[in-house]
Structure formats: C-alpha cells, structure tokens
Design a protein around this motif. Structure first.
Motif, PDB file in Angstrom:
ATOM      1  N   ALA A  15       0.829  -1.211   0.000  1.00 42.66           N
ATOM      2  CA  ALA A  15       0.000   0.000   0.000  1.00 42.66           C
ATOM      3  C   ALA A  15       0.862   1.259   0.000  1.00 42.66           C
ATOM      4  O   ALA A  15       0.580   2.230  -0.702  1.00 42.66           O
ATOM      5  CB  ALA A  15      -0.929  -0.003   1.220  1.00 42.66           C
ATOM      6  N   SER A  18       2.701   1.485  -3.435  1.00 45.05           N
ATOM      7  CA  SER A  18       1.790   1.889  -4.512  1.00 45.05           C
ATOM      8  C   SER A  18       1.425   3.372  -4.431  1.00 45.05           C
ATOM      9  O   SER A  18       1.057   3.984  -5.433  1.00 45.05           O
ATOM     10  CB  SER A  18       0.513   1.038  -4.484  1.00 45.05           C
ATOM     11  OG  SER A  18      -0.206   1.262  -3.281  1.00 45.05           O
ATOM     12  N   ALA A  19       1.541   3.958  -3.240  1.00 43.23           N
ATOM     13  CA  ALA A  19       1.279   5.392  -3.102  1.00 43.23           C
ATOM     14  C   ALA A  19       2.307   6.212  -3.869  1.00 43.23           C
ATOM     15  O   ALA A  19       2.001   7.285  -4.403  1.00 43.23           O
ATOM     16  CB  ALA A  19       1.283   5.786  -1.622  1.00 43.23           C
ATOM     17  N   HIS A  22       3.889  10.640  -3.947  1.00 39.37           N
ATOM     18  CA  HIS A  22       2.757  11.568  -4.034  1.00 39.37           C
ATOM     19  C   HIS A  22       2.252  11.832  -2.622  1.00 39.37           C
ATOM     20  O   HIS A  22       1.761  10.915  -1.933  1.00 39.37           O
ATOM     21  CB  HIS A  22       1.636  10.995  -4.902  1.00 39.37           C
ATOM     22  CG  HIS A  22       2.095  10.581  -6.266  1.00 39.37           C
ATOM     23  ND1 HIS A  22       2.394  11.485  -7.255  1.00 39.37           N
ATOM     24  CD2 HIS A  22       2.348   9.344  -6.784  1.00 39.37           C
ATOM     25  CE1 HIS A  22       2.792  10.835  -8.340  1.00 39.37           C
ATOM     26  NE2 HIS A  22       2.772   9.534  -8.078  1.00 39.37           N
ATOM     27  N   ARG A  24      -0.294  13.356  -0.992  1.00 40.95           N
ATOM     28  CA  ARG A  24      -1.655  13.058  -0.520  1.00 40.95           C
ATOM     29  C   ARG A  24      -1.868  11.562  -0.365  1.00 40.95           C
ATOM     30  O   ARG A  24      -2.410  11.101   0.647  1.00 40.95           O
ATOM     31  CB  ARG A  24      -2.663  13.644  -1.521  1.00 40.95           C
ATOM     32  CG  ARG A  24      -4.128  13.427  -1.135  1.00 40.95           C
ATOM     33  CD  ARG A  24      -4.457  14.140   0.168  1.00 40.95           C
ATOM     34  NE  ARG A  24      -4.283  15.572   0.030  1.00 40.95           N
ATOM     35  CZ  ARG A  24      -5.198  16.406  -0.448  1.00 40.95           C
ATOM     36  NH1 ARG A  24      -6.371  15.941  -0.839  1.00 40.95           N
ATOM     37  NH2 ARG A  24      -4.971  17.700  -0.502  1.00 40.95           N
ATOM     38  N   ARG A  25      -1.388  10.788  -1.337  1.00 38.81           N
ATOM     39  CA  ARG A  25      -1.557   9.325  -1.258  1.00 38.81           C
ATOM     40  C   ARG A  25      -0.696   8.728  -0.144  1.00 38.81           C
ATOM     41  O   ARG A  25      -1.088   7.769   0.520  1.00 38.81           O
ATOM     42  CB  ARG A  25      -1.205   8.699  -2.602  1.00 38.81           C
ATOM     43  CG  ARG A  25      -2.270   8.980  -3.670  1.00 38.81           C
ATOM     44  CD  ARG A  25      -1.750   8.785  -5.076  1.00 38.81           C
ATOM     45  NE  ARG A  25      -1.272   7.432  -5.314  1.00 38.81           N
ATOM     46  CZ  ARG A  25      -0.725   7.050  -6.458  1.00 38.81           C
ATOM     47  NH1 ARG A  25      -0.580   7.920  -7.447  1.00 38.81           N
ATOM     48  NH2 ARG A  25      -0.317   5.800  -6.612  1.00 38.81           N
ATOM     49  N   LEU A  26       0.472   9.316   0.089  1.00 39.13           N
ATOM     50  CA  LEU A  26       1.318   8.842   1.188  1.00 39.13           C
ATOM     51  C   LEU A  26       0.673   9.125   2.543  1.00 39.13           C
ATOM     52  O   LEU A  26       0.742   8.302   3.463  1.00 39.13           O
ATOM     53  CB  LEU A  26       2.693   9.518   1.126  1.00 39.13           C
ATOM     54  CG  LEU A  26       3.641   9.021   0.026  1.00 39.13           C
ATOM     55  CD1 LEU A  26       4.839   9.947  -0.094  1.00 39.13           C
ATOM     56  CD2 LEU A  26       4.111   7.594   0.325  1.00 39.13           C
ATOM     57  N   GLN A  27       0.033  10.283   2.652  1.00 39.26           N
ATOM     58  CA  GLN A  27      -0.672  10.612   3.902  1.00 39.26           C
ATOM     59  C   GLN A  27      -1.832   9.648   4.143  1.00 39.26           C
ATOM     60  O   GLN A  27      -2.090   9.233   5.286  1.00 39.26           O
ATOM     61  CB  GLN A  27      -1.163  12.057   3.848  1.00 39.26           C
ATOM     62  CG  GLN A  27      -0.036  13.076   3.943  1.00 39.26           C
ATOM     63  CD  GLN A  27      -0.508  14.500   3.695  1.00 39.26           C
ATOM     64  OE1 GLN A  27      -1.479  14.726   2.960  1.00 39.26           O
ATOM     65  NE2 GLN A  27       0.181  15.468   4.296  1.00 39.26           N
ATOM     66  N   GLN A  28      -2.496   9.283   3.065  1.00 36.51           N
ATOM     67  CA  GLN A  28      -3.586   8.310   3.182  1.00 36.51           C
ATOM     68  C   GLN A  28      -3.053   6.937   3.609  1.00 36.51           C
ATOM     69  O   GLN A  28      -3.636   6.250   4.454  1.00 36.51           O
ATOM     70  CB  GLN A  28      -4.330   8.199   1.858  1.00 36.51           C
ATOM     71  CG  GLN A  28      -5.115   9.455   1.486  1.00 36.51           C
ATOM     72  CD  GLN A  28      -5.672   9.402   0.071  1.00 36.51           C
ATOM     73  OE1 GLN A  28      -5.288   8.559  -0.730  1.00 36.51           O
ATOM     74  NE2 GLN A  28      -6.589  10.321  -0.237  1.00 36.51           N
ATOM     75  N   ALA A  29      -1.905   6.559   3.005  1.00 39.13           N
ATOM     76  CA  ALA A  29      -1.298   5.274   3.375  1.00 39.13           C
ATOM     77  C   ALA A  29      -0.857   5.291   4.831  1.00 39.13           C
ATOM     78  O   ALA A  29      -0.999   4.285   5.552  1.00 39.13           O
ATOM     79  CB  ALA A  29      -0.098   5.006   2.455  1.00 39.13           C
ATOM     80  N   HIS A  32      -3.757   4.808   7.035  1.00 41.09           N
ATOM     81  CA  HIS A  32      -4.150   3.395   7.016  1.00 41.09           C
ATOM     82  C   HIS A  32      -3.252   2.570   7.940  1.00 41.09           C
ATOM     83  O   HIS A  32      -3.728   1.660   8.635  1.00 41.09           O
ATOM     84  CB  HIS A  32      -4.063   2.872   5.582  1.00 41.09           C
ATOM     85  CG  HIS A  32      -4.460   1.433   5.438  1.00 41.09           C
ATOM     86  ND1 HIS A  32      -5.728   0.975   5.711  1.00 41.09           N
ATOM     87  CD2 HIS A  32      -3.727   0.331   5.062  1.00 41.09           C
ATOM     88  CE1 HIS A  32      -5.780  -0.334   5.494  1.00 41.09           C
ATOM     89  NE2 HIS A  32      -4.569  -0.745   5.108  1.00 41.09           N
ATOM     90  N   SER A  52       8.260  10.151   1.017  1.00 38.89           N
ATOM     91  CA  SER A  52       7.818  11.525   1.288  1.00 38.89           C
ATOM     92  C   SER A  52       8.920  12.528   0.935  1.00 38.89           C
ATOM     93  O   SER A  52       8.653  13.646   0.502  1.00 38.89           O
ATOM     94  CB  SER A  52       7.408  11.677   2.754  1.00 38.89           C
ATOM     95  OG  SER A  52       8.503  11.461   3.612  1.00 38.89           O
TER      96      SER A  52
END
Length: 582
Positions: A15, A18-19, A22, A24-29, A32, A52
């Motif tokens: 996960a 795959s982020a 990027h 925003r996607r790293l913050q989401q990961a 999680h 990051s």
C-alpha cells in the motif's frame, strides 16, 4: 511472526509502495497504517520516509521522523541518502548529526550521502569535520567515499585538497577520475582538467559520457578548436551513445571555440533535443553575431513544441543585442511574460539595456534603467548602460552612470577604471587623478589582460608589452613591420583605447603591444598561408585592436577569429562579423 501477520505486513508495505512519491496518497497510506496498528513498523516507516522525501515534502518527512521512537542504522541511512538525493541537503546533515547523537555508527552509504550534501551546500567546515569522521570510522580508503570527498572539496573551491585525496587513492574508479576532472573544470582550471584527463587515458581507464562532458567544458574555457575536434573524434570512435547532454556539450564547445558550423552540424544530427540543446544552439549563433539565424532556431524551437525557459530568453535577447535586431528583441521580451509566464530577471534587463544602448537608443536605454526597482538595479545593468555611453561618446551621462556603478559595487576595481576613462574622455583630468588615488588607498588593481593562441597543439599566452617569450625580438619586429603595412593601407591608431595618462609616442607604443596584437603576430609568424588564427582574450577587445586586426586580415589575407569576454569577432578581408557593432 506467523503467516497471517506476514501477509498483513506485506499488504501494508504494498500500500505504501503503490502510493509512490505523491504526498496526498502517502498521507492516506500513513493513516491506514495507524488504523491497522502497523505505524510502528520501522520497515514501513523507512519506506514512507524516503517516499515523502522524494515527493518533495521535507516538512512531512520531519514530522514522520519525529514519530519514530527507535530509528535504526538502515532508517538513518535511507533518510540521509533520500534527503541528499532530492535536494534537502541541510536536512541530510542534520539527520547525520542526529544519527551520531543516537550512537549509531555511520557506514560507507552514510558518508557518501552526507559528503554529497556538504558539497551541494559548500559547507567546507562541516565537510572537513565529516572527513575526520571518515578517518576515525575506518573508511578513508573506501573508493566511493574518496570519490565523494573529491567532489566535495572541488565544489567547496579547494581543488588542491581534492587533488591530494585523489593522488592518495590506491585504486581510482571512473567516478573518482570524473570528479577530479569536473572539479578542476568547475573551478576554472581547464589546463589541470585536461592534464588529469590525459593521465586517465595513460592509466588505460576508458572515459565515459560524463568524462567527455567535463573535458568538453574545459576545452570551451581554453578555446582550443583542435583539441575539441580531437575529443569529438574520440567520442565517435568510442561508440558512446550521443545523448542530448553530450550533444549540448559539443554544441557549446564548438561555439565557444569559434566553429559555429560544426556546432550546427552536431545540433542538426540530433533527432530529438530538449530546451537546453536548443538554447545552446541559439546562444552559439548569438555570440558569433548571427542574430537572424538565432531567431530562426528560436521560432523553429517553438514550432516543435519545445517551451523556452528563462535561459533561452537570455540567449535570444543577447543575440538580438549583438546583431542590432531591436524590434525583434522588444517582441521577444514582451512574449516572455505574456506567452510563457517567465518573469524577467537581471540577465534579461541587462540584455535589454545592452540592446538599446548598442542601437544608439541611449534615452530609451536610460528610461528602461530608471524604470527598474532598486533590487533590479544591479551592477551589471549599470555596466551595460555605461558601455552604451562610451560607445556613443555621451560622456556626461557616462560619468553619472559610472558613479552609480561604483556606489553599487565599491570594491570592484574595474568600475573605477571605467569611471577614470570616462572622466578622461570627458576632459575632466582632475577627476581622473582623484579616482586613481581612491584606487591606491583601497588597494584596488586593474585586471591584467591576456590573450592565448594555439599553435601546433601548444597554447601560448601573451600580455600587454610581454617580453617573456624566447622569440620576443622577432615577434616585436614582425609586429612593427605589420603595423607599418597596415598604416600604408589606411590604419590609424585609436588613441582613446590607450591609457589616458600617456602622451604621443608612448600612447601609440602602449596600443601597439596589446596582448591580442602580439598573439596575432606570433600566429602569423608560425603558421602557413591560409591557416585561420584563433585568439582568446580574457577581457573585451579594445577599439584600436579591433581596427588593427581588420587591416591585418586584409594585408595578410588571413581569417582571424578573436573570442573576447563577450563574443566572437571573425575578421576577414578587412571587415569583422560584428560590423563594428560590439
């Protein structure tokens, strides 16, 4: 850890990966990971930290790092390497300091990354301290660390120390050779760079693309076309792929060595080119006075969909200035912001003042200068304005401009010389003496001018009135005879070019033995009929030498190419490519 737990960890790792880089996607990961309880996994956090960093968010990287309770060696090394690689050099140094405070022993990976960071920041004191850590940690003989140290000392303007590290290496990798060559070239030591390149070949180490890029740049500094042609043949013969970086280096080299035809041939041999390559060709045309050709390349570049950058606009505006293309220059300057959103900087302002001034539009040039704000009124702008005043003999305005120039940069001796000359040309000899006294009081000395010429693959250097050459008497006699022949053809010395405190015959003597005239005389003595002479001067060619060499080219039926501080002059059959517009 059982199979189910390993599967969960693997899924979380995928996960994060795959982020990608990027934010925003790293913050989401990361969120999680917190939800699943995996946010304390050092392996996951290490990957998150490096990504990051790659995403360009050092602030988020710092916050993540503070959440790690017990960072290990792998995490520190990954973080220091990523910080250094992606341009956060100061943070790389700070993470290194934190690593030492955590009593974690650095490795070769640590040192290569932190030394690179110190090099990028030119932190000589801290880099030297890291060098001492290298010794203590037992990595002084590691080839990767040594190569990094060479690059560090070179970038920190201490090439002698870089050479000491290089000479002490028992085995030198291609990276070490390239670092030493590049280090010399970046510090303006072109001859030393070539010397190391020759030793590299003697050691049977095959140069790569990076080697040739640095040596071509050194060749550009020297202005040695013969050496440049030989390097080109070496590149072709070695089978190295002609990538855009290498092609750009060749275009720059041939342009700066006076053969814009070869530069053009390399340029058009490339099927694809980036903005840097296109800009190099535009700049090459511009420095040789081919403004129309520079504009054609510029328009072709835009038609190909290659977006010009700030440097491109400098090259185009400079080409317009040197070729007298004032309307085209105005149009290009206007299009910068309107079409491409490029905010004009100091270099663009200098080009505009230079362009108006050379074109005799002194009032428009001065109004342009007065329209700049205080932050934009840098010395280079005043210098361009002063050159225009001198060219068009507006001495009163020139004195005013020169005084502004000195106020802007009071420790530059060249400005005082310009002001002194301007006062002399305006007939204000009392002020000449006062300027000279100020220079003496401040310990300021005029820069010495010199010219070089390559004959039979050897470079010869001359300065004004130089008598160090073993054939001085022959050179002076030849030059004296040459000047008399030129006088018979209509040449008359231009007294304004000589030192203003000299009188009559003394002034003509000073004019006659300028460095470029000595170099030309030597070249004519030592080469056969039809051989083109190529001279490189460190300062601008003076008006008298420019006039004299035009006559010499006609009298001797020779092409003479002079590269001065600003541009090229191609003298042929009594005329110059600049059309006396320089």
């Amino acid at each position: 850890m059982d199979g189910k737990e390993r599967k969960i960890k693997s899924a979380e790792y995928e996960a994060v990966v795959s982020a990608g880089p990027h934010l925003r996607r790293l913050q989401q990961a990361h969120a999680h990971l917190v939800v699943t309880g995996c946010h304390r996994s050092r392996a996951l956090l290490t990957k998150l930290l490096t990504l990051s960093c790659a995403a360009g968010s050092i602030a988020y990287t710092r916050r993540l790092f503070r959440s790690v309770s017990d960072p290990d060696s792998f995490l520190f090394n990954s973080l220091i390497k990523a910080s250094s690689k992606f341009g956060f050099s100061l943070d790389a140094v700070l993470f290194y300091r934190r690593m030492l405070l955590s009593r974690i022993v650095p490795s070769t990976y640590t040192f290569t990354s932190v030394i690179k960071a110190c090099a990028d920041l030119s932190l000589l004191c801290i880099g030297t301290l890291v060098h001492s850590h290298v010794f203590v940690s037992g990595y002084a003989s590691d080839s990767f660390v040594q190569a990094a140290l060479i690059a560090f000392y070179a970038k920190s303007c201490t090439p002698r120390v870089a050479r000491k590290v290089f000479d002490e290496m028992p085995q030198r990798s291609i990276v070490a050779w390239n670092s030493m060559i590049s280090g010399y070239e970046q510090n303006g030591l072109a001859n030393e760079a070539v010397e190391v390149f020759n030793k590299m070949r003697e050691s049977r180490v095959e140069p790569d693309s990076a080697t040739f890029v640095s040596v071509l740049s050194a060749c550009s500094q020297l202005g040695s076309l013969d050496f440049g042609c030989w390097l080109h043949d070496c590149i072709v013969g070695s089978g190295i792929t002609m990538n855009v970086v290498l092609a750009t280096s060749l275009v720059n080299m041939f342009s700066r060595c006076g053969d814009v035809g070869r530069a053009r041939a390399v340029f058009y041999s490339m099927i694809e080119g980036n903005v840097v390559l296109w800009t190099a060709m535009i700049s090459g045309y511009g420095m040789h006075g081919y403004g129309v050709e520079a504009m054609e390349v510029f328009h072709r570049m835009k038609a190909r969909g290659v977006v010009p950058n700030s440097v491109t606009f400098v090259a185009v505006l400079s080409a317009c200035a040197h070729a007298g293309l004032i309307d085209e220059g105005r149009s290009v300057f206007a299009s910068m912001k309107q079409e491409y959103g490029v905010v004009p900087g100091v270099e663009h302002h200098v080009c505009m003042v230079d362009m108006f001034g050379r074109g005799g539009l002194l009032n428009e040039a001065y109004q342009f200068v007065k329209g700049l704000n205080s932050d934009e009124l840098v010395p280079a702008v005043w210098t361009a304005m002063l050159g225009a005043c001198k060219m068009h003999k507006n001495f009163d305005l020139g004195v005013e401009v020169a005084e502004n120039l000195i106020n802007a940069e009071p420790e530059n001796p060249g400005h005082y010389v310009l002001l002194s000359n301007m006062y002399a040309l305006a007939g204000r000899m009392d002020r000449v003496e006062s300027v000279r006294n100020v220079m003496i009081q401040r310990g300021l000395k005029k820069q010495v001018g010199y010219s070089t010429i390559d004959v039979d693959n050897r470079s010869y250097l001359f300065s004004m009135g130089d008598k160090s050459h073993p054939e001085t008497n022959e050179i002076y006699c030849f030059l004296d005879e040459l000047i008399w022949r030129c006088k018979d053809a209509g040449y008359a010395p231009v007294p304004e070019s000589a030192m203003h405190e000299l009188e009559g015959e003394e002034r003509e003597y000073a004019l006659r033995y300028h460095s470029e005239k000595l170099a030309v005389a030597f070249g004519l003595m030592k080469t056969g009929d039809g051989v083109t002479l190529r001279i490189v001067k460190n300062l601008r060619i003076c008006e008298d030498c420019h006039s004299a060499i035009k006559f010499i080219s006609a009298v001797m039926n020779r092409e003479i190419i002079v590269r001065d501080k600003l541009r090229f002059h191609h003298f042929r059959e009594g005329s110059c490519s600049c059309s006396d517009y320089w």
